[in-house]
Design a protein around this motif. Structure first.
Motif, PDB file in Angstrom:
ATOM      1  N   THR A  62      -7.532  -6.106   0.469  1.00  4.41           N
ATOM      2  CA  THR A  62      -7.206  -5.361   1.690  1.00  4.41           C
ATOM      3  C   THR A  62      -5.705  -5.230   1.804  1.00  4.41           C
ATOM      4  O   THR A  62      -4.978  -6.229   1.852  1.00  4.41           O
ATOM      5  CB  THR A  62      -7.758  -6.083   2.925  1.00  4.41           C
ATOM      6  OG1 THR A  62      -9.172  -6.243   2.768  1.00  4.41           O
ATOM      7  CG2 THR A  62      -7.476  -5.285   4.183  1.00  4.41           C
ATOM      8  N   LEU A  63      -5.228  -4.000   1.837  1.00  7.73           N
ATOM      9  CA  LEU A  63      -3.791  -3.763   1.928  1.00  7.73           C
ATOM     10  C   LEU A  63      -3.309  -3.970   3.352  1.00  7.73           C
ATOM     11  O   LEU A  63      -4.003  -3.617   4.315  1.00  7.73           O
ATOM     12  CB  LEU A  63      -3.459  -2.337   1.482  1.00  7.73           C
ATOM     13  CG  LEU A  63      -3.743  -2.013   0.011  1.00  7.73           C
ATOM     14  CD1 LEU A  63      -3.479  -0.549  -0.245  1.00  7.73           C
ATOM     15  CD2 LEU A  63      -2.912  -2.884  -0.927  1.00  7.73           C
ATOM     16  N   PRO A  64      -2.117  -4.528   3.540  1.00  2.00           N
ATOM     17  CA  PRO A  64      -1.559  -4.631   4.888  1.00  2.00           C
ATOM     18  C   PRO A  64      -1.360  -3.248   5.491  1.00  2.00           C
ATOM     19  O   PRO A  64      -1.176  -2.260   4.785  1.00  2.00           O
ATOM     20  CB  PRO A  64      -0.216  -5.349   4.661  1.00  2.00           C
ATOM     21  CG  PRO A  64      -0.359  -6.044   3.340  1.00  2.00           C
ATOM     22  CD  PRO A  64      -1.288  -5.175   2.532  1.00  2.00           C
ATOM     23  N   ARG A  65      -1.361  -3.185   6.835  1.00  4.21           N
ATOM     24  CA  ARG A  65      -1.243  -1.902   7.527  1.00  4.21           C
ATOM     25  C   ARG A  65       0.089  -1.214   7.215  1.00  4.21           C
ATOM     26  O   ARG A  65       0.155   0.005   7.074  1.00  4.21           O
ATOM     27  CB  ARG A  65      -1.402  -2.120   9.034  1.00  4.21           C
ATOM     28  CG  ARG A  65      -1.427  -0.838   9.846  1.00  4.21           C
ATOM     29  CD  ARG A  65      -1.662  -1.125  11.305  1.00  4.21           C
ATOM     30  NE  ARG A  65      -2.979  -1.660  11.527  1.00  4.21           N
ATOM     31  CZ  ARG A  65      -4.064  -0.916  11.738  1.00  4.21           C
ATOM     32  NH1 ARG A  65      -3.963   0.393  11.738  1.00  4.21           N
ATOM     33  NH2 ARG A  65      -5.230  -1.475  11.948  1.00  4.21           N
ATOM     34  N   VAL A 113       3.150   3.294   4.601  1.00  8.27           N
ATOM     35  CA  VAL A 113       4.156   3.751   3.634  1.00  8.27           C
ATOM     36  C   VAL A 113       3.526   4.649   2.585  1.00  8.27           C
ATOM     37  O   VAL A 113       4.070   5.719   2.234  1.00  8.27           O
ATOM     38  CB  VAL A 113       4.850   2.536   2.985  1.00  8.27           C
ATOM     39  CG1 VAL A 113       5.724   2.971   1.820  1.00  8.27           C
ATOM     40  CG2 VAL A 113       5.678   1.785   4.016  1.00  8.27           C
ATOM     41  N   LYS A 114       2.354   4.263   2.086  1.00  6.32           N
ATOM     42  CA  LYS A 114       1.680   5.093   1.077  1.00  6.32           C
ATOM     43  C   LYS A 114       1.264   6.441   1.664  1.00  6.32           C
ATOM     44  O   LYS A 114       1.374   7.475   1.006  1.00  6.32           O
ATOM     45  CB  LYS A 114       0.468   4.356   0.530  1.00  6.32           C
ATOM     46  CG  LYS A 114       0.826   3.166  -0.359  1.00  6.32           C
ATOM     47  CD  LYS A 114      -0.403   2.590  -1.034  1.00  6.32           C
ATOM     48  CE  LYS A 114      -0.013   1.470  -1.998  1.00  6.32           C
ATOM     49  NZ  LYS A 114      -1.168   0.927  -2.730  1.00  6.32           N
ATOM     50  N   ASP A 115       0.784   6.423   2.919  1.00  6.19           N
ATOM     51  CA  ASP A 115       0.423   7.691   3.563  1.00  6.19           C
ATOM     52  C   ASP A 115       1.653   8.578   3.736  1.00  6.19           C
ATOM     53  O   ASP A 115       1.582   9.815   3.569  1.00  6.19           O
ATOM     54  CB  ASP A 115      -0.237   7.424   4.911  1.00  6.19           C
ATOM     55  CG  ASP A 115      -1.610   6.797   4.767  1.00  6.19           C
ATOM     56  OD1 ASP A 115      -2.154   6.853   3.653  1.00  6.19           O
ATOM     57  OD2 ASP A 115      -2.120   6.247   5.764  1.00  6.19           O
ATOM     58  N   ALA A 116       2.796   7.982   4.082  1.00  4.76           N
ATOM     59  CA  ALA A 116       4.026   8.770   4.247  1.00  4.76           C
ATOM     60  C   ALA A 116       4.469   9.371   2.918  1.00  4.76           C
ATOM     61  O   ALA A 116       4.896  10.544   2.861  1.00  4.76           O
ATOM     62  CB  ALA A 116       5.122   7.880   4.836  1.00  4.76           C
ATOM     63  N   LEU A 117       4.360   8.608   1.844  1.00  3.75           N
ATOM     64  CA  LEU A 117       4.714   9.147   0.523  1.00  3.75           C
ATOM     65  C   LEU A 117       3.787  10.293   0.136  1.00  3.75           C
ATOM     66  O   LEU A 117       4.220  11.312  -0.404  1.00  3.75           O
ATOM     67  CB  LEU A 117       4.653   8.024  -0.520  1.00  3.75           C
ATOM     68  CG  LEU A 117       5.711   6.912  -0.372  1.00  3.75           C
ATOM     69  CD1 LEU A 117       5.472   5.816  -1.396  1.00  3.75           C
ATOM     70  CD2 LEU A 117       7.109   7.495  -0.520  1.00  3.75           C
ATOM     71  N   LEU A 118       2.476  10.127   0.419  1.00  3.41           N
ATOM     72  CA  LEU A 118       1.523  11.196   0.117  1.00  3.41           C
ATOM     73  C   LEU A 118       1.826  12.446   0.937  1.00  3.41           C
ATOM     74  O   LEU A 118       1.781  13.577   0.423  1.00  3.41           O
ATOM     75  CB  LEU A 118       0.100  10.715   0.384  1.00  3.41           C
ATOM     76  CG  LEU A 118      -1.011  11.747   0.183  1.00  3.41           C
ATOM     77  CD1 LEU A 118      -1.048  12.231  -1.264  1.00  3.41           C
ATOM     78  CD2 LEU A 118      -2.369  11.183   0.597  1.00  3.41           C
ATOM     79  N   ALA A 119       2.141  12.274   2.213  1.00  5.70           N
ATOM     80  CA  ALA A 119       2.467  13.425   3.071  1.00  5.70           C
ATOM     81  C   ALA A 119       3.722  14.132   2.572  1.00  5.70           C
ATOM     82  O   ALA A 119       3.801  15.378   2.565  1.00  5.70           O
ATOM     83  CB  ALA A 119       2.645  12.960   4.516  1.00  5.70           C
ATOM     84  N   THR A 120       4.724  13.362   2.139  1.00  2.00           N
ATOM     85  CA  THR A 120       5.951  13.976   1.598  1.00  2.00           C
ATOM     86  C   THR A 120       5.659  14.778   0.342  1.00  2.00           C
ATOM     87  O   THR A 120       6.163  15.902   0.151  1.00  2.00           O
ATOM     88  CB  THR A 120       6.979  12.877   1.300  1.00  2.00           C
ATOM     89  OG1 THR A 120       7.233  12.131   2.501  1.00  2.00           O
ATOM     90  CG2 THR A 120       8.278  13.484   0.790  1.00  2.00           C
TER      91      THR A 120
END
Length: 386
Positions: A3-6, A11-18
Motif C-alpha cells: 500500500t503506497l502512502p497517500r 505525487v505520482k498522480d501529479a506527474l501523470l497529469a503533467t
C-alpha cells in the motif's frame, strides 16, 4: 500487497497529469481544430489537467473542476480530441471512487449535451459531427466503466455471501463438535462413574470380609467378588456400545444400547452395595430408543449419586406414563446435598440428558427429606388398548 502512502500517490498522480498535459498541448498544436491553440486555450488546456492530480483524494470536486474548465475550451472550438484522455480518466476515477455516480454522470452528460448544442449553433455541420463523435466516445467509456462498477459490486456481493456462508458453516461445524464432545463426556461420565462407584463399594465390602475378626465366609466373599466381576462385564459391554456409537457402527443388532430393560440390572447392582432399592416400572410399555437411553442414564447417574453421597438406607425408583410423557423419579432417604443445592457434573449431566430429548429435570431435597430426582421426558401418546 504493498500500500503506497497517500503523499506518494498524490505525487505520482501529479506527474501523470503533467505528462498528459504535455501530450495534449502537443496534439492541439500539431493537429489544430477549428481554432488554433492560443494563450487562453493553452491555459484552459493545462488547467483542465490539474484536477487529475487530486481526483483520487477528492473525486467529486476534481470532476467538477475539470468540467468547469473543459466546457469553455470545447465551446471555443479548440482541438477537442486533446482533452479526451483527461475527460475519460476523470470520469473513470469518479465512477470507481465517487458517490451518487448515476446522478453525477447524468449531470455531466447533460452539460456535454449543452456543449454540443452550443457548438452546433456556432459551427458548421462538419464540426458538429466531430464533436458528436468525441462525446459518443466519452459517453461509451463512461457506460463501460459504469457496467464494470456494477459488475464489481455484484462480484463483491457474491464474494461476501460466500464468505458469510463459509463462516456460518464453520460456526455450525464448531457447534456440532462442541455438542459431540459434550455428549461423549456425558456418556463416559454416566458409564464410568456408575461402574467405578459400584466396583469401589463392592471391593470395600470384600476387603471388609477379609479383614474381619471372624472366619472368612467363603460364600460371601465369592458373592462380593462375583459382583465386582459382573459390574466389570456390564461396564465393558456398555463401553463397547458407546464406542460403537462414536465410531458410527450400527449397534442396533447387537443390543448394546442401554434402555429401560436394563434399569432392573442397575437396581440389582445398587442393592449389592447394601441399599434397599424398590423399583416400580409397571405399564411403561415400549419406549422410543432415545427416550429409553435417556431414562436409563438418568436412573444410572441418580443411583450412582445415592451410593456415593447419600448415605441412604432406602431408595425408590419409579417410571410411569403420565399425560403423554414418561416420568422418571429416583428418591432416597439420605442426608441430601449440603445447602439444598445439587452440585457436580452428575446433576448437570442428567439435566442435559433430559433436555437432549426435549424433557425437563428437577433435582433437590425430597418432600420427606433426602434427595429426589424427577425427570419428565416427552412421548407420543400411547396407543389405546383394544
Amino acid at each position: 500487497m504493498v500500500t503506497l502512502p497517500r503523499t506518494d500517490v498524490t505525487v505520482k498522480d501529479a506527474l501523470l497529469a503533467t505528462l498528459l498535459a504535455g501530450i495534449a498541448a502537443a496534439v492541439a498544436v500539431l493537429w489544430p481544430g477549428v481554432r488554433d491553440l492560443d494563450a487562453p486555450g493553452a491555459l484552459l488546456l493545462v488547467a483542465a489537467h490539474v484536477p487529475l492530480a487530486l481526483i483520487r483524494r477528492w473525486p467529486a470536486p476534481g470532476l467538477l473542476a475539470l468540467v468547469v474548465l473543459v466546457l469553455p475550451y470545447h465551446l471555443a472550438q479548440y482541438q477537442h480530441h486533446a482533452l479526451v484522455p483527461a475527460e475519460v480518466i476523470a470520469l473513470f476515477a469518479y465512477a470507481v471512487l465517487g458517490r451518487r455516480v448515476r446522478i453525477v454522470l447524468t449531470v455531466v452528460a447533460f452539460l456535454l449535451a449543452v456543449c454540443v448544442v452550443g457548438m452546433a449553433m456556432r459551427a458548421g455541420g462538419g464540426s458538429l459531427r466531430e464533436q458528436i463523435a468525441v462525446i459518443e466516445a466519452v459517453v461509451s467509456v463512461v457506460i463501460a466503466v459504469q457496467v464494470w462498477r456494477v459488475h464489481r459490486a455484484r462480484l463483491a456481493t457474491i464474494t461476501e455471501r460466500a464468505e458469510r456462508a463459509e463462516r456460518t458453516r464453520e460456526e455450525e461445524a464448531r457447534r456440532r463438535v462442541a455438542e459431540e464432545r459434550l455428549r461423549i463426556a456425558r456418556d463416559l461420565h454416566d458409564l464410568l462413574a456408575h461402574s467405578i462407584t459400584l466396583i469401589g463399594v463392592q471391593a470395600g465390602a470384600a476387603a471388609h470380609l477379609v479383614r474381619a475378626d471372624r472366619p472368612i465366609a467363603r460364600e460371601e466373599l465369592a458373592d462380593a467378588l462375583a459382583s465386582i466381576a459382573g459390574t466389570c462385564r456390564d461396564a465393558r459391554t456398555e463401553l463397547r456400545g458407546t464406542l460403537q456409537v462414536l465410531r458410527g457402527t450400527d449397534v442396533a443388532a447387537s443390543g448394546t444400547l442401554p434402555g429401560p430393560d436394563g434399569i432392573g440390572d442397575l437396581v440389582e447392582a445398587a442393592r449389592g452395595s447394601g441399599i434397599d432399592v424398590a423399583l416400580d416400572d409397571a405399564n411403561v410399555g415400549t419406549l422410543p430408543p432415545e427416550i429409553g437411553v435417556a431414562a436409563y442414564r438418568i436412573v444410572q447417574e441418580a443411583l450412582t449419586n445415592v451410593v456415593k453421597h447419600a448415605a441412604a438406607n432406602h431408595v425408590t425408583v419409579s417410571l410411569a406414563r403420565e399425560a403423554g410423557g414418561l416420568v422418571v423419579r429416583v428418591s432416597d432417604d439420605g442426608k441430601g446435598p449440603s445447602g439444598g443445592t445439587p452440585e457436580g457434573f452428575g446433576v448437570l449431566g442428567m439435566i442435559e440428558r433430559a433436555r437432549s430429548v426435549g424433557g425437563t429435570l428437577d433435582a433437590g431435597r425430597g418432600e420427606a427429606g433426602g434427595f429426589a430426582v424427577t425427570a419428565v421426558l416427552p412421548l407420543a401418546p400411547a396407543p389405546s388398548a383394544r
